[in-house]
Design a protein around this motif. Structure first.
Motif, PDB file in Angstrom:
ATOM      1  N   ILE A 108       0.838  -1.205   0.000  1.00  0.00           N
ATOM      2  CA  ILE A 108       0.000   0.000   0.000  1.00  0.00           C
ATOM      3  C   ILE A 108       0.872   1.255   0.000  1.00  0.00           C
ATOM      4  CG2 ILE A 108      -1.588   1.351   1.437  1.00  0.00           C
ATOM      5  CD1 ILE A 108      -2.891  -1.345   2.228  1.00  0.00           C
ATOM      6  N   VAL A 109       1.899   1.268   0.845  1.00  0.00           N
ATOM      7  CA  VAL A 109       2.789   2.429   0.922  1.00  0.00           C
ATOM      8  C   VAL A 109       3.547   2.611  -0.394  1.00  0.00           C
ATOM      9  CG1 VAL A 109       4.847   3.378   2.054  1.00  0.00           C
ATOM     10  CG2 VAL A 109       3.025   2.361   3.425  1.00  0.00           C
ATOM     11  N   GLN A 110       4.021   1.525  -0.967  1.00  0.00           N
ATOM     12  CA  GLN A 110       4.708   1.619  -2.256  1.00  0.00           C
ATOM     13  C   GLN A 110       3.802   2.231  -3.316  1.00  0.00           C
ATOM     14  OE1 GLN A 110       5.884  -2.549  -2.713  1.00  0.00           O
ATOM     15  NE2 GLN A 110       8.048  -1.966  -2.535  1.00  0.00           N
ATOM     16  N   SER A 111       2.557   1.778  -3.367  1.00  0.00           N
ATOM     17  CA  SER A 111       1.600   2.301  -4.345  1.00  0.00           C
ATOM     18  C   SER A 111       1.345   3.788  -4.123  1.00  0.00           C
ATOM     19  CB  SER A 111       0.290   1.521  -4.253  1.00  0.00           C
ATOM     20  OG  SER A 111      -0.687   2.055  -5.118  1.00  0.00           O
ATOM     21  N   LYS A 112       1.211   4.190  -2.882  1.00  0.00           N
ATOM     22  CA  LYS A 112       0.969   5.605  -2.571  1.00  0.00           C
ATOM     23  C   LYS A 112       2.138   6.467  -3.043  1.00  0.00           C
ATOM     24  CE  LYS A 112       0.239   8.795   1.291  1.00  0.00           C
ATOM     25  NZ  LYS A 112       0.098   8.923   2.766  1.00  0.00           N
ATOM     26  N   ILE A 113       3.357   6.047  -2.733  1.00  0.00           N
ATOM     27  CA  ILE A 113       4.533   6.836  -3.113  1.00  0.00           C
ATOM     28  C   ILE A 113       4.689   6.880  -4.632  1.00  0.00           C
ATOM     29  CG2 ILE A 113       7.039   7.033  -2.913  1.00  0.00           C
ATOM     30  CD1 ILE A 113       6.838   5.707  -0.157  1.00  0.00           C
ATOM     31  N   GLU A 114       4.439   5.761  -5.294  1.00  0.00           N
ATOM     32  CA  GLU A 114       4.506   5.732  -6.763  1.00  0.00           C
ATOM     33  C   GLU A 114       3.505   6.711  -7.374  1.00  0.00           C
ATOM     34  OE1 GLU A 114       5.904   1.037  -7.095  1.00  0.00           O
ATOM     35  OE2 GLU A 114       3.831   1.625  -7.533  1.00  0.00           O
ATOM     36  N   ASN A 115       2.318   6.799  -6.780  1.00  0.00           N
ATOM     37  CA  ASN A 115       1.299   7.717  -7.302  1.00  0.00           C
ATOM     38  C   ASN A 115       1.650   9.170  -6.987  1.00  0.00           C
ATOM     39  OD1 ASN A 115      -0.251   5.759  -8.523  1.00  0.00           O
ATOM     40  ND2 ASN A 115      -1.588   5.455  -6.762  1.00  0.00           N
ATOM     41  N   LEU A 130      11.465  10.066  -4.899  1.00  0.00           N
ATOM     42  CA  LEU A 130      10.283   9.278  -4.558  1.00  0.00           C
ATOM     43  C   LEU A 130      10.327   7.872  -5.159  1.00  0.00           C
ATOM     44  CD1 LEU A 130       7.264  11.760  -4.630  1.00  0.00           C
ATOM     45  CD2 LEU A 130       8.854  11.227  -2.800  1.00  0.00           C
ATOM     46  N   ASP A 131      10.818   7.754  -6.378  1.00  0.00           N
ATOM     47  CA  ASP A 131      10.914   6.427  -6.990  1.00  0.00           C
ATOM     48  C   ASP A 131      11.826   5.517  -6.166  1.00  0.00           C
ATOM     49  OD1 ASP A 131       9.219   6.963  -9.161  1.00  0.00           O
ATOM     50  OD2 ASP A 131      10.841   7.987 -10.220  1.00  0.00           O
ATOM     51  N   GLU A 132      12.926   6.102  -5.685  1.00  0.00           N
ATOM     52  CA  GLU A 132      13.848   5.327  -4.848  1.00  0.00           C
ATOM     53  C   GLU A 132      13.205   4.964  -3.511  1.00  0.00           C
ATOM     54  OE1 GLU A 132      14.514   8.101  -6.399  1.00  0.00           O
ATOM     55  OE2 GLU A 132      16.278   7.770  -7.678  1.00  0.00           O
ATOM     56  N   TYR A 133      12.437   5.903  -2.957  1.00  0.00           N
ATOM     57  CA  TYR A 133      11.739   5.622  -1.698  1.00  0.00           C
ATOM     58  C   TYR A 133      10.748   4.471  -1.873  1.00  0.00           C
ATOM     59  CZ  TYR A 133      13.438   9.950   0.530  1.00  0.00           C
ATOM     60  OH  TYR A 133      14.208  10.933   1.082  1.00  0.00           O
ATOM     61  N   ALA A 134       9.989   4.495  -2.978  1.00  0.00           N
ATOM     62  CA  ALA A 134       8.999   3.443  -3.220  1.00  0.00           C
ATOM     63  C   ALA A 134       9.667   2.079  -3.309  1.00  0.00           C
ATOM     64  CB  ALA A 134       8.222   3.737  -4.499  1.00  0.00           C
ATOM     65  N   ALA A 135      10.808   2.028  -3.980  1.00  0.00           N
ATOM     66  CA  ALA A 135      11.507   0.751  -4.163  1.00  0.00           C
ATOM     67  C   ALA A 135      12.135   0.230  -2.879  1.00  0.00           C
ATOM     68  CB  ALA A 135      12.589   0.909  -5.237  1.00  0.00           C
ATOM     69  N   SER A 136      12.337   1.122  -1.899  1.00  0.00           N
ATOM     70  CA  SER A 136      13.040   0.714  -0.676  1.00  0.00           C
ATOM     71  C   SER A 136      12.130   0.537   0.536  1.00  0.00           C
ATOM     72  CB  SER A 136      14.136   1.735  -0.337  1.00  0.00           C
ATOM     73  OG  SER A 136      13.575   3.011  -0.059  1.00  0.00           O
ATOM     74  N   ALA A 150       6.350  11.835   1.875  1.00  0.00           N
ATOM     75  CA  ALA A 150       5.354  12.898   2.048  1.00  0.00           C
ATOM     76  C   ALA A 150       6.024  14.252   2.269  1.00  0.00           C
ATOM     77  CB  ALA A 150       4.431  12.565   3.209  1.00  0.00           C
ATOM     78  N   ALA A 151       7.119  14.262   3.045  1.00  0.00           N
ATOM     79  CA  ALA A 151       7.819  15.513   3.326  1.00  0.00           C
ATOM     80  C   ALA A 151       8.349  16.146   2.042  1.00  0.00           C
ATOM     81  CB  ALA A 151       8.958  15.257   4.304  1.00  0.00           C
ATOM     82  N   VAL A 152       8.940  15.320   1.182  1.00  0.00           N
ATOM     83  CA  VAL A 152       9.475  15.817  -0.096  1.00  0.00           C
ATOM     84  C   VAL A 152       8.325  16.214  -1.033  1.00  0.00           C
ATOM     85  CG1 VAL A 152      10.761  15.174  -2.180  1.00  0.00           C
ATOM     86  CG2 VAL A 152      11.581  14.443   0.078  1.00  0.00           C
ATOM     87  N   TYR A 153       7.333  15.350  -1.112  1.00  0.00           N
ATOM     88  CA  TYR A 153       6.222  15.514  -2.047  1.00  0.00           C
ATOM     89  C   TYR A 153       5.461  16.820  -1.828  1.00  0.00           C
ATOM     90  CZ  TYR A 153       1.544  14.390  -4.002  1.00  0.00           C
ATOM     91  OH  TYR A 153       0.353  14.401  -4.677  1.00  0.00           O
ATOM     92  N   PHE A 154       5.004  17.056  -0.602  1.00  0.00           N
ATOM     93  CA  PHE A 154       4.189  18.245  -0.361  1.00  0.00           C
ATOM     94  C   PHE A 154       5.011  19.533  -0.393  1.00  0.00           C
ATOM     95  CE2 PHE A 154       1.071  15.162   1.361  1.00  0.00           C
ATOM     96  CZ  PHE A 154      -0.019  15.566   0.609  1.00  0.00           C
ATOM     97  N   LYS A 155       6.284  19.439  -0.064  1.00  0.00           N
ATOM     98  CA  LYS A 155       7.140  20.631  -0.154  1.00  0.00           C
ATOM     99  C   LYS A 155       7.266  21.085  -1.599  1.00  0.00           C
ATOM    100  CE  LYS A 155      11.633  22.446   1.280  1.00  0.00           C
ATOM    101  NZ  LYS A 155      12.923  22.134   1.968  1.00  0.00           N
TER     102      LYS A 155
END
Length: 296
Positions: A108-115, A130-136, A150-155
């Protein structure tokens, strides 16, 4: 065909007659087949509806969301025991092992970060790392890739302010609430115990499972809000647009379909994953460009 989300923003009286939701307003009236309705959102405090009407909506498996005086959602009415195999589904749900839950939450978390990464890419914004975060993401997300992403994304997504305090915050909150209502409707209608989550487990939250499953869908709301420039104060047309979130197309299991259908596929695949004790069976949505299905 996708079902409709009905948004009541002005004085009206609601009742159910002969399988139709009757909406009586000062200047006009509407009659909508119950089978065509996904969720009803009641925003106007001048709207009236009886217990009989609410009961009929519940029997039809329709979720009803109520808004407060600030016009933001503050209540949700859902049907109970709508699925014929409710007890069996709940029994299997309660028997899920901790390792199984952790693997499901990882997906679920991987899918959220990918989106989230997809939203940034679609808007021409740098999506690394983010792609690296999703894979890890690890089992149970014990390395908290969700929070880091989330911190990177919303900033990057919100240039002036934060997720909680910005011109977009009210629109995001409204959209998430609508999405939560629809997923809650599908969870309860599918026979699941909504309070029993995969990752969320607060004893004060009746919708822990809903709050797990909403995560990969949240970026769709972000995408709509930012693409259409929705800002506080929200206009009725802005809320009407957000109420149509279930009509937006996503990709799941290699097929493009409306968000509503994606939610149903997620729950169906979760049932398979639980029965087979195989977390890889859980299918999750992927976000691409903004596109809407046609609702008659």
């Amino acid at each position: 065909m996708a079902q409709r989300t009905i948004l009541i923003q002005s004085k009206a009286h609601l009742c159910v007659r002969n399988g139709l939701l009757q909406i009586e307003m000062d200047d006009r009236s509407l009659a909508i087949p119950l089978e065509d309705i996904w969720v009803v959102i009641v925003e106007s405090h001048l709207t009236t509806l009886t217990v009989s009407c609410m009961s009929s909506l519940n029997e039809a498996g329709i979720g009803v969301m109520i808004c407060g005086r600030n016009h933001m959602p503050n209540g949700l009415l859902l049907p109970l025991g709508a699925h014929s195999r409710h007890a069996k589904i709940v029994e299997d749900q309660l028997m899920m092992s901790v390792p199984m839950k952790k693997q499901l939450w990882k997906r679920i978390v991987q899918s959220k970060i990918e989106n989230q990464a997809a939203v940034l890419k679609e808007m021409g914004i740098d999506s690394s790392p983010l792609d690296e975060y999703a894979a890890s993401v690890q089992s149970g997300d014990k390395n908290n890739r969700e929070g880091a992403a989330a911190a990177v994304y919303f900033k990057r997504l919100i240039k002036d302010g934060t997720r909680r305090v910005s011109a977009q915050s009210a629109a995001l909150d409204y959209g998430y609430s609508v999405l939560r209502a629809g997923i809650g409707r599908a969870v309860v209608g599918g026979g699941w115990l909504a309070s029993q989550g995969i990752h969320h487990h607060s004893v004060y939250n009746a919708f822990n499972l809903v709050d797990d499953l909403i995560e990969p869908f949240r970026p769709l709301i972000d995408f709509i809000v930012m693409s259409y420039g929705l800002e506080d104060p929200l206009e009725p047309s802005d809320k009407a647009l957000l109420a149509r979130v279930f009509e937006h197309v996503m990709l799941i299991d290699g097929k493009r379909c409306g968000c509503q259908q994606c939610i149903e596929v997620v729950l169906s695949s979760l049932r398979t994953a639980v029965l087979e004790k195989n977390p890889s069976k859980l299918l999750l949505p992927r976000l691409e460009r903004l596109e809407m299905v046609t609702v008659e």
